[in-house]
Scaffold this active site. Structure first.
Site, short mmCIF file in Angstrom:
data_model
loop_
_atom_site.label_atom_id
_atom_site.label_comp_id
_atom_site.label_asym_id
_atom_site.label_seq_id
_atom_site.Cartn_x
_atom_site.Cartn_y
_atom_site.Cartn_z
N GLU A 129 0.81 -1.22 0.00
CA GLU A 129 0.00 0.00 0.00
C GLU A 129 0.84 1.27 0.00
O GLU A 129 0.53 2.23 -0.71
CB GLU A 129 -0.94 0.00 1.21
CG GLU A 129 -2.15 -0.91 1.07
CD GLU A 129 -1.82 -2.37 1.27
OE1 GLU A 129 -2.64 -3.23 0.90
OE2 GLU A 129 -0.72 -2.66 1.80
N HIS A 198 -9.79 -5.80 10.47
CA HIS A 198 -10.43 -5.49 9.19
C HIS A 198 -11.79 -4.81 9.39
O HIS A 198 -12.62 -4.82 8.48
CB HIS A 198 -10.63 -6.77 8.36
CG HIS A 198 -9.36 -7.44 7.97
ND1 HIS A 198 -8.61 -8.16 8.85
CD2 HIS A 198 -8.71 -7.48 6.78
CE1 HIS A 198 -7.54 -8.64 8.22
NE2 HIS A 198 -7.58 -8.24 6.97
#
Length: 399
Positions: A129, A198
């Site tokens: 990322e 998450h």
């Protein structure tokens, strides 16, 4: 003519069909259509064209038919359409992220875009990322308009230096000479059964930072209009979607399906009118608020439900106007309570002109102040439910 009916009926038995019975010039017309943006238009036009030739249907009659039909589009398809149209409109726009190209996206939001636009504009990246977010920010500084997809915004923490220090602050630090037109998008907040790492909501995280615009759509119309506005914006925009909303269909008017349809960033929307209490929310929680409002309406309590749409800039005026009318306020969000979106709204109301109109303390309904558990029963009790909203409304109104 009957042959055309037969072909049409055979084709649409594959799909979910709707039968609309319309009288035109004293003739009975059956229209079989699939409530899908991709399928309804061509076949409906064929049927109407046949009848126009056979029975001399006037254009005004066709307009009446079009007004009657409201398509249902999922949030996933609305996002896909928005990106497709902007990629087509502006060659500087491109999409990059993990599995966005050949796999059509982890949630199929970018379905079909790689086949249409190719490797140069739909780019699969490694699982890094910080790396691909940095590439996207650099591309934006060089004059392109990247859409940077995070498979989940939880992973954006790996790239937060690029989002905050590189994207959000550059325009200010360059004295307005260097803009960074980039969209960071992906699913945000709690999903289902994916546990603590998450399931975070980043609305308050990114809403805290000057230099960013932060958008949190709820409906398909929100997703379509706001994403198109975000892509065209010259500032970095954090676009917070919700995984559980991707497959939810919403009715969309003909206007909202136009390629020129935009929703301005920074404007909230009243989803339900009411005069007893103002309920402010964003993203998936808007659905729960509307469901709670429907239950409360049966008991004579009318809630005014406001869909924030944008976290930053916050449409404080819309909330203040509503509170001045209802004299009560609760906020609903899936994120944690401390320093959250609801806390900011309550502070704005306390500091502004609407404070003197409150007849009771404003109340927050939030996620529980713990990391998300994995067990379903614990997960359900860690995020707001309809019953929690109903309880808070009644408590606030002393009902």
């Amino acid at each position: 003519m009957y042959m055309y009916y037969g072909i049409t009926m055979v084709f649409f038995t594959v799909f979910w069909v709707c039968h609309i019975y319309i009288y035109i010039n004293n003739m009975t017309l059956f229209i079989f259509y699939h409530v899908s943006y991709q399928n309804v238009t061509p076949f409906l036009c064929i049927i109407i064209a046949l009848h126009s030739v056979e029975y001399h249907v006037l254009p005004c009659d066709i307009c009446i038919i079009n007004c009657i039909l409201l398509l249902q589009v999922t949030v996933r398809d609305a996002l896909n359409q928005a990106m497709d149209e902007e990629l087509e409109r502006d060659e500087r726009v491109f999409l990059l992220g993990e599995e966005v190209a050949q796999y059509d996206g982890a949630y199929k939001v970018s379905r079909g875009l790689w086949k249409k636009y190719g490797d140069k504009r739909i780019i699969d990246t490694p699982i890094t990322e910080m790396g691909f977010a940095g590439i996207a920010v650099g591309a934006a500084m060089a004059g392109l308009r990247p859409i940077c997809e995070f498979m989940t915004f939880n992973f954006s923490m790996q790239a937060i230096d690029q989002v905050i220090n590189s994207a959000a602050k550059t325009y200010y630090m360059s004295a307005g000479r260097q803009s960074v037109p980039i969209v960071f998008r992906g699913p945000n907040g709690a999903s289902a059964g994916v546990a603590a790492q998450h399931s975070q909501c980043f609305a308050a995280w990114y809403g805290h930072c000057p230099g960013l615009k932060v958008v949190s759509p709820w409906s398909a119309e929100d997703a379509r209009g706001l994403l198109k506005s975000a892509i065209r914006d010259d500032n970095p925009v954090v676009f917070l979607e919700n995984e559980l909303m991707y497959g939810v269909p919403f009715e969309m008017s003909e206007e909202s399906q136009s390629k020129d349809f935009l929703i301005p960033i920074g404007k909230a929307k009243i989803e339900r009118q009411g005069n007893h209490i103002t309920v402010v929310s964003h993203s998936r929680m808007v659905s729960l608020c509307l469901d709670a409002a429907a239950v409360l309406a049966k008991e004579g309590i009318e809630c005014e439900v406001i869909n924030m749409r944008t976290i930053r800039p916050l449409d404080a005026e819309a909330i203040e106007t509503s509170v001045m009318k209802t004299n009560h306020l609760i906020t609903v969000e899936g994120g944690w309570p401390q320093f959250g979106v609801g806390g900011e709204i309550l502070a704005r109301i306390m500091e502004g002109p609407a404070f003197n109109y409150l007849d009771a303390p404003a109340v927050r309904v939030t996620g529980v102040d713990i990391p998300m558990p994995y067990a379903k029963i614990l997960e359900d009790n860690s995020v707001p439910q309809i019953k929690d909203i109903i309880f808070s409304v009644k408590k606030t109104l002393n009902a």
